[in-house]
Write an enzyme that holds these catalytic residues in place. Structure first.
Site, mmCIF file in Angstrom:
data_model
loop_
_atom_site.group_PDB
_atom_site.id
_atom_site.type_symbol
_atom_site.label_atom_id
_atom_site.label_comp_id
_atom_site.label_asym_id
_atom_site.label_seq_id
_atom_site.Cartn_x
_atom_site.Cartn_y
_atom_site.Cartn_z
ATOM 1 N N HIS A 11 32.232 46.923 10.676
ATOM 2 C CA HIS A 11 32.621 45.849 9.759
ATOM 3 C C HIS A 11 31.761 45.864 8.485
ATOM 4 O O HIS A 11 30.671 46.441 8.445
ATOM 5 C CB HIS A 11 32.480 44.486 10.447
ATOM 6 C CG HIS A 11 31.062 44.160 10.839
ATOM 7 N ND1 HIS A 11 30.127 43.663 9.951
ATOM 8 C CD2 HIS A 11 30.418 44.281 12.021
ATOM 9 C CE1 HIS A 11 28.985 43.476 10.563
ATOM 10 N NE2 HIS A 11 29.125 43.856 11.834
ATOM 11 N N GLU A 89 30.622 43.067 19.586
ATOM 12 C CA GLU A 89 29.246 43.533 19.447
ATOM 13 C C GLU A 89 28.458 43.311 20.737
ATOM 14 O O GLU A 89 28.819 42.472 21.578
ATOM 15 C CB GLU A 89 28.573 42.800 18.275
ATOM 16 C CG GLU A 89 27.101 43.147 18.031
ATOM 17 C CD GLU A 89 26.851 44.619 17.698
ATOM 18 O OE1 GLU A 89 27.172 45.464 18.566
ATOM 19 O OE2 GLU A 89 26.323 44.902 16.613
#
Length: 257
Positions: A11, A89
């Site tokens: 990201h 994550e």
């Protein structure tokens, strides 16, 4: 046999990244202005690649990055992404929201390296790897189910190789392309699993320190995977790393973490 490409992208930058604060899963923020610019640059870089599937962590920073990349894509602007919790994550437990230096201090106090240390309430690296293995297993099955029976798994006619550093490096003769938008610690674990556990071959002259280095915001990595079908399910018969942590598209942007 069926061959497809798997492209990972981290990201774009968030304010937490800029301030070196851990986000993990508990801190779910959008991109910073720089992060949006990075995602736009990545989208422009990848704009001519026809992605067959797009899998995205369901945390906001990954979803926003994927939306920008798809909006810039010549072929995939209307494609529906698959939100996948397995791509979230690594969970950093009590360290989430705190400075990275705090994690280092916690690891030192425990007598461990920062990479191997798991904060209270956080995920171990093995737990993150297990999530990735579950994702790969489902991906392999889906790829064979959707493409192998139709014959699209046969290699396409190879075109002239692109110049080194091109967005379509490694895609010549490969008919199907999957994109994964995820996170730094997760992608690092994924690459290590592909290389160390699944015996993925590396580019000529590649240094292990670069292959396993932290992925920058919107850093891009690509693998070409070949599957065969067995009675027990899909089997990975060949795996090749094309490049890791590429950031050519960021050359004209301000520095970011």
């Amino acid at each position: 046999m069926f061959t497809f490409s798997l492209t990972f992208i981290r990201h774009g930058e968030t304010q937490y990244n800029r301030e070196k604060l851990l986000q993990g899963q508990g801190v779910d923020t959008l991109l910073s202005e720089t992060g949006v610019q990075q995602a736009e640059a990545a989208g422009q870089y990848l704009k001519d690649i026809t992605f067959t599937k797009v899998f995205v962590s369901n945390l906001q920073r990954a979803v926003q990055t994927a939306e920008i990349i798809l909006r810039n894509n010549t072929h995939c602007s209307g494609m529906e992404m698959v939100l996948e919790p397995l791509l979230r994550e690594r969970g950093f437990g009590v360290a989430e929201g705190r400075h990275k230096e705090d994690l280092k201090n916690m690891a030192n106090a425990a007598g461990q390296s920062c990479r191997d240390y798991t904060p209270p309430g956080g995920e171990t690296l093995d737990q993150v790897k297990l999530r990735f293995k579950k994702f790969l297993k489902a991906l392999f099955k889906q790829m064979l189910d959707e493409h192998c029976s139709s014959g699209s798994g046969t290699a396409a006619a190879a075109s002239d190789a692109p110049p080194h550093g091109s967005a379509d490096d490694g895609l010549q003769g490969v008919p199907v392309h999957a994109l994964v938008v995820s996170h730094g610690a997760y992608i690092r674990v994924a690459i290590r699993h592909l290389v160390e556990d699944l015996s993925c071959s590396l580019p000529a002259g590649a240094k292990m320190s670069q292959v396993f280095s932290p992925c920058p915001n919107t850093g891009i990595s690509r693998f070409v995977l070949t599957l065969t079908q067995s009675e027990s399910g899909p089997v990975l018969s060949a795996a090749r790393c094309v490049f890791t942590n590429r950031k050519n598209h960021l050359e004209n942007l301000p520095d970011a973490e």
